[in-house]
Design a protein around this motif. Structure first.
Motif, PDB file in Angstrom:
ATOM      1  N   LEU A  66     -41.914 -17.223 -39.670  1.00 23.44           N
ATOM      2  CA  LEU A  66     -41.983 -16.179 -40.405  1.00 23.44           C
ATOM      3  C   LEU A  66     -42.122 -14.753 -39.734  1.00 23.44           C
ATOM      4  CD1 LEU A  66     -43.503 -17.489 -43.582  1.00 23.44           C
ATOM      5  CD2 LEU A  66     -41.229 -17.118 -43.124  1.00 23.44           C
ATOM      6  N   LYS A  67     -42.831 -14.730 -38.750  1.00 21.77           N
ATOM      7  CA  LYS A  67     -43.251 -13.628 -37.871  1.00 21.77           C
ATOM      8  C   LYS A  67     -42.111 -13.138 -37.033  1.00 21.77           C
ATOM      9  CE  LYS A  67     -48.110 -14.010 -38.134  1.00 21.77           C
ATOM     10  NZ  LYS A  67     -49.465 -13.966 -37.401  1.00 21.77           N
ATOM     11  N   SER A  68     -41.024 -14.097 -36.653  1.00 17.77           N
ATOM     12  CA  SER A  68     -39.897 -13.600 -36.023  1.00 17.77           C
ATOM     13  C   SER A  68     -38.851 -12.675 -36.699  1.00 17.77           C
ATOM     14  CB  SER A  68     -39.323 -15.255 -35.490  1.00 17.77           C
ATOM     15  OG  SER A  68     -38.664 -15.516 -36.442  1.00 17.77           O
ATOM     16  N   GLY A  69     -37.984 -12.159 -35.988  1.00 10.71           N
ATOM     17  CA  GLY A  69     -36.947 -11.591 -36.698  1.00 10.71           C
ATOM     18  C   GLY A  69     -36.170 -12.220 -37.724  1.00 10.71           C
ATOM     19  N   SER A  70     -35.469 -13.621 -37.332  1.00  8.47           N
ATOM     20  CA  SER A  70     -35.188 -14.195 -38.292  1.00  8.47           C
ATOM     21  C   SER A  70     -35.841 -14.618 -39.486  1.00  8.47           C
ATOM     22  CB  SER A  70     -34.238 -15.292 -37.688  1.00  8.47           C
ATOM     23  OG  SER A  70     -35.011 -16.295 -37.123  1.00  8.47           O
ATOM     24  N   PHE A  74     -35.350 -14.155 -43.493  1.00  3.71           N
ATOM     25  CA  PHE A  74     -35.435 -15.084 -44.295  1.00  3.71           C
ATOM     26  C   PHE A  74     -36.354 -15.035 -45.424  1.00  3.71           C
ATOM     27  CE2 PHE A  74     -37.544 -18.932 -45.732  1.00  3.71           C
ATOM     28  CZ  PHE A  74     -36.701 -19.675 -46.255  1.00  3.71           C
ATOM     29  N   ALA A  75     -37.570 -14.583 -45.119  1.00  7.14           N
ATOM     30  CA  ALA A  75     -38.432 -14.275 -46.145  1.00  7.14           C
ATOM     31  C   ALA A  75     -38.294 -13.169 -47.079  1.00  7.14           C
ATOM     32  CB  ALA A  75     -40.042 -13.730 -45.347  1.00  7.14           C
ATOM     33  N   SER A  76     -37.515 -11.997 -46.507  1.00 10.43           N
ATOM     34  CA  SER A  76     -37.150 -11.140 -47.227  1.00 10.43           C
ATOM     35  C   SER A  76     -36.015 -11.657 -48.374  1.00 10.43           C
ATOM     36  CB  SER A  76     -36.856  -9.661 -46.644  1.00 10.43           C
ATOM     37  OG  SER A  76     -35.386  -9.860 -46.173  1.00 10.43           O
ATOM     38  N   LYS A  77     -35.261 -12.337 -48.024  1.00 11.20           N
ATOM     39  CA  LYS A  77     -34.171 -12.862 -48.971  1.00 11.20           C
ATOM     40  C   LYS A  77     -34.640 -13.990 -49.952  1.00 11.20           C
ATOM     41  CE  LYS A  77     -30.385 -11.799 -46.110  1.00 11.20           C
ATOM     42  NZ  LYS A  77     -29.120 -11.910 -45.213  1.00 11.20           N
ATOM     43  N   ARG A  78     -35.309 -14.759 -49.460  1.00 12.93           N
ATOM     44  CA  ARG A  78     -35.599 -16.152 -50.063  1.00 12.93           C
ATOM     45  C   ARG A  78     -37.146 -16.254 -50.756  1.00 12.93           C
ATOM     46  NH1 ARG A  78     -30.788 -16.723 -50.227  1.00 12.93           N
ATOM     47  NH2 ARG A  78     -29.370 -17.606 -48.368  1.00 12.93           N
ATOM     48  N   LEU A  79     -38.084 -15.386 -50.183  1.00 15.50           N
ATOM     49  CA  LEU A  79     -39.285 -15.633 -50.633  1.00 15.50           C
ATOM     50  C   LEU A  79     -39.971 -14.478 -51.490  1.00 15.50           C
ATOM     51  CD1 LEU A  79     -40.844 -17.537 -47.473  1.00 15.50           C
ATOM     52  CD2 LEU A  79     -40.001 -18.607 -49.558  1.00 15.50           C
TER      53      LEU A  79
END
Length: 79
Positions: A66-70, A74-79
């Motif tokens: 979650l701290k990586s770019g991808s 992922f977190a901004s779109k899915r969480l």
């Protein structure tokens, strides 16, 4: 039982913090009590997302992701 959590700054709404803990309430109190140097300038914080796991190693691996770019994407779109 490890928790992977994402905090959102109520002051700006633009700052997020990702971490792992075994006691989520105590950890949030530390973030909002100026006891964590990295988060004290953007407090107060609220829990945006909390995921409960059963394996500590997988929780730390997911935190690193979650701290990586991808992971941030992922977190901004899915969480």
């Amino acid at each position: 039982m490890p928790y992977v959590y994402i905090l959102e700054s109520l002051a700006s709404g633009l700052h997020f913090y990702v971490g792992v803990t075994s006691d989520l309430r105590a950890r949030l109190a530390r973030h909002n009590g100026c006891k964590v140097a990295h988060t004290k300038k953007f407090m107060p914080w609220r829990i945006k997302t909390c995921l409960i796991g059963s394996d500590r190693e997988k929780a730390f691996a997911f935190e690193r992701y979650l701290k990586s770019g991808s992971g941030r994407a992922f977190a901004s779109k899915r969480l």
